[in-house]
Design an enzyme around this catalytic site. Structure first.
Site, PDB file in Angstrom:
ATOM      1  N   GLU A  41       0.798  -1.091   0.074  1.00  0.00           N
ATOM      2  CA  GLU A  41       0.031  -0.041  -0.065  1.00  0.00           C
ATOM      3  C   GLU A  41       0.813   1.305   0.204  1.00  0.00           C
ATOM      4  O   GLU A  41       1.972   1.372   0.703  1.00  0.00           O
ATOM      5  CB  GLU A  41      -0.912  -0.058   1.083  1.00  0.00           C
ATOM      6  CG  GLU A  41      -1.716   1.273   1.481  1.00  0.00           C
ATOM      7  CD  GLU A  41      -2.625   0.866   2.889  1.00  0.00           C
ATOM      8  OE1 GLU A  41      -3.482   1.914   2.884  1.00  0.00           O
ATOM      9  OE2 GLU A  41      -2.301   0.200   3.649  1.00  0.00           O
ATOM     10  N   LYS A 113      -9.407   1.839  -2.461  1.00  0.00           N
ATOM     11  CA  LYS A 113      -9.372   1.374  -1.020  1.00  0.00           C
ATOM     12  C   LYS A 113     -10.962   1.685  -0.510  1.00  0.00           C
ATOM     13  O   LYS A 113     -11.574   2.787  -0.793  1.00  0.00           O
ATOM     14  CB  LYS A 113      -8.587   1.745   0.062  1.00  0.00           C
ATOM     15  CG  LYS A 113      -8.615   1.318   1.460  1.00  0.00           C
ATOM     16  CD  LYS A 113      -7.455   1.967   2.151  1.00  0.00           C
ATOM     17  CE  LYS A 113      -7.200   0.984   3.550  1.00  0.00           C
ATOM     18  NZ  LYS A 113      -6.031   1.724   4.377  1.00  0.00           N
ATOM     19  N   CYS A 149      -5.212  -3.136   2.345  1.00  0.00           N
ATOM     20  CA  CYS A 149      -5.034  -3.373   3.994  1.00  0.00           C
ATOM     21  C   CYS A 149      -6.425  -3.317   4.643  1.00  0.00           C
ATOM     22  O   CYS A 149      -7.001  -4.281   4.896  1.00  0.00           O
ATOM     23  CB  CYS A 149      -4.476  -1.937   4.284  1.00  0.00           C
ATOM     24  SG  CYS A 149      -3.654  -2.072   6.105  1.00  0.00           S
TER      25      CYS A 149
END
Length: 547
Positions: A41, A113, A149
């Site tokens: 990330e 994300k 994540c």
């Protein structure tokens, strides 16, 4: 398909350096025959970039670097999956996305994300616009379900639902054949096992292989442990990268390795030690310091900090400084000298008794009629802080603060004295754990003198002083601190554990009243679930709701 997981150590805002690392690891992966190389990330801009994410120039630099990397894939069969900060193409919402970009044959495919964490050290909803949808990416005939994540943390390790959406399972339902999560997941003791259990549950539930690529390195207070991994469709661990080191992990999905033995769920003290060494090395290096110095009292805290620094940077990069006063014992001076000799570091001795007497002479009239109190003790600590900062300036080396979490919690430390420095190495390490670190550092060669470990802790600022003159036993104090700060238990709950209610109330009040000191402390390396610093935000001017 062969997929390489490249866990690299990035520096925030050093986009040129981060791209060079990406190129180097991509070349290694290509030589191994990888079809796709996956990076962590925010691998282009570094994590966390904080308010840099609000600077248009920073976002544009991310996007320029992405286009250059994409162009470099035109002549290659291998694809790249990289993390970056990308502009939001929609007119509404935050202008920036936390993104993953698939680069292949010069083309760029971007996904964003979905779940933006806003707890502890994270504040991503402040900066990023979440994804509305996140369909799989097709690469060489395979549907890749790419998440970032927190997208994998829709449920906590105990199974509690934390978000309404589950991006990983949504990818599987949308037809993803392989699940890929790129991450910047910080280290904390015991988290690695919880993380593995969580990812295993995703793979097992979706009945898909899952590849996880995590960042490694220290950026400010946060330490990333790496430990990238591959799980088969039954959730079994089949490949694992190193902890606390850059690594390249190649996984052949057509020939999945046999499952590995499950790692121990227990957090070993070596994890904390390696994390702190990495934190020291990266904080010093990324801030431009080649050398550090440590004030050596002869006690265990300064000994552990000095030994960790020597391990992290090399003995030739560490300067130890003893500053004895009229209250310093001969044993403490001998222990400091022995430590320096055992570590092979340079050692200076700068006595402060004469300086202290001159200060007291200047203050004699101003102090007249007032009984002796903490002012005289703190003056000694501040003289030492002044000397250490003078050496730091003169020799261009960073001062490491040596106070531990137990002391910092209750304010058993001196502003502009022993709290001086550029980095607080042990500020998230309770006193009991300091002793464990000392034993770990001594496991092969006894670098820390036994007497530093065995003698009663003392600041040596008055005759025959001991820490326990002012504090409860550290074992008791640490129980209170961990329950109140990390577990967020209140005084009634703490009392039910068998602790003295009056002692608990006294310690909690001291913790609350010491917030102003901690706000002025150096940044601290985080290794627990709740460290002082960016992840714990408390008001300074406050009353007590417990009154």
């Amino acid at each position: 398909m062969k997929i390489a997981l490249a866990q690299i150590n990035t520096t925030v805002s050093d986009i040129r350096g981060n791209v060079a690392r990406i190129r180097a690891f991509a070349a290694r992966a290509a030589a191994l025959g990888a079809d796709l190389t996956v990076f962590p990330e925010q691998s282009l801009g570094g994590y966390p970039a904080l308010d840099l994410w609000e600077e248009r120039g920073f976002i544009e630099a991310n996007e320029r670097a992405l286009r250059r990397l994409a162009k470099e894939t035109e002549a290659s069969e291998m694809g790249l999956l990289v993390g970056l900060s990308a502009g939001n193409p929609r007119k509404t919402g935050k202008p920036v996305r936390n993104a993953a970009a698939l680069l292949h044959k010069g083309k760029i495919s971007v996904r964003s994300k979905t779940l933006l964490p806003t707890y502890d050290v994270f504040d991503e909803a402040r900066y990023f616009e979440p994804a509305l949808s996140n369909p799989p990416l097709k690469f060489k005939g395979v549907q890749l379900g790419v998440t970032i994540c927190e997208d994998a943390w829709s449920r906590g390790p105990g199974g509690k639902r934390l978000y309404r959406r589950d991006p990983v399972q949504a990818q599987a339902k949308a037809g993803a054949e392989v699940l890929v999560n790129i991450s910047a997941s910080p280290f904390e003791r015991g988290k690695a096992h919880a993380r593995l259990r969580l990812l295993s549950e995703h793979a097992r539930t979706a009945r898909r292989p899952l590849l996880y690529c995590n960042l490694i390195g220290g950026n400010d207070e946060i330490i990333f442990d790496g430990r990238s991994l591959a799980l088969d469709s039954r959730g079994r661990l089949v490949a694992a990268a190193k902890a606390f080191a850059e690594d390249l992990l190649l996984v052949d999905l057509a020939n999945v390795p046999k499952p590995l033995a499950a790692p121990s769920p227990e957090s070993d003290i070596s994890e904390a030690g390696e994390a702190l060494c990495l934190g020291i090395r990266d904080y010093a290096g990324k801030c431009g310091f080649e050398r550090v110095l440590v004030g050596l009292s002869g006690g265990i805290d300064s000994a552990v900090v000095c030994a960790l620094a020597a391990r992290a940077l090399g003995p030739d990069k560490v300067l130890g400084v003893s500053m004895p006063s009229m209250y310093s014992s001969k044993g403490s001076l001998a222990d400091a000298r022995a430590l320096a000799q055992n570590l092979g570091i340079r050692h200076l001795t700068l006595p402060i008794s004469g300086i202290y007497r001159r200060y007291m002479g200047v203050l004699r009239e101003a102090f007249a009629g007032k009984p002796e109190n903490l002012a005289e003790q703190n003056l000694q600590a501040r003289i030492r802080g002044t000397l250490l900062m003078a050496l730091s300036n003169k020799h261009a080396c960073m001062l490491l603060s040596t106070g531990n979490k137990s002391e910092l919690s209750v304010g058993y430390c001196t502003l502009y004295g022993d709290m001086s420095g550029g980095l607080a190495v042990l500020a998230d390490v309770p006193k009991r754990t300091v002793y464990e670190l000392a034993q770990w550092l001594n496991r092969k060669a006894g670098v820390i003198p036994r007497s530093s470990i065995e003698k009663a802790p003392s600041a040596e600022l008055r005759p025959n002083q001991k820490d326990q003159d002012d504090l409860p036993a550290y074992e008791t104090l640490d129980r209170i601190l961990e329950a109140y700060i990390e577990a967020r238990l209140g005084p009634e709950e703490l009392a039910r554990t068998g602790l003295d209610p009056l002692l608990v109330e006294d310690m909690l009040n001291r913790i609350d009243k010491s917030e102003y000191k901690r706000r002025q402390a150096p940044p601290s390396l985080k290794i627990s679930s709740k460290a002082f610093g960016v992840g714990r935000r408390m008001p300074l001017a406050r009353g007590s709701y417990r009154a």
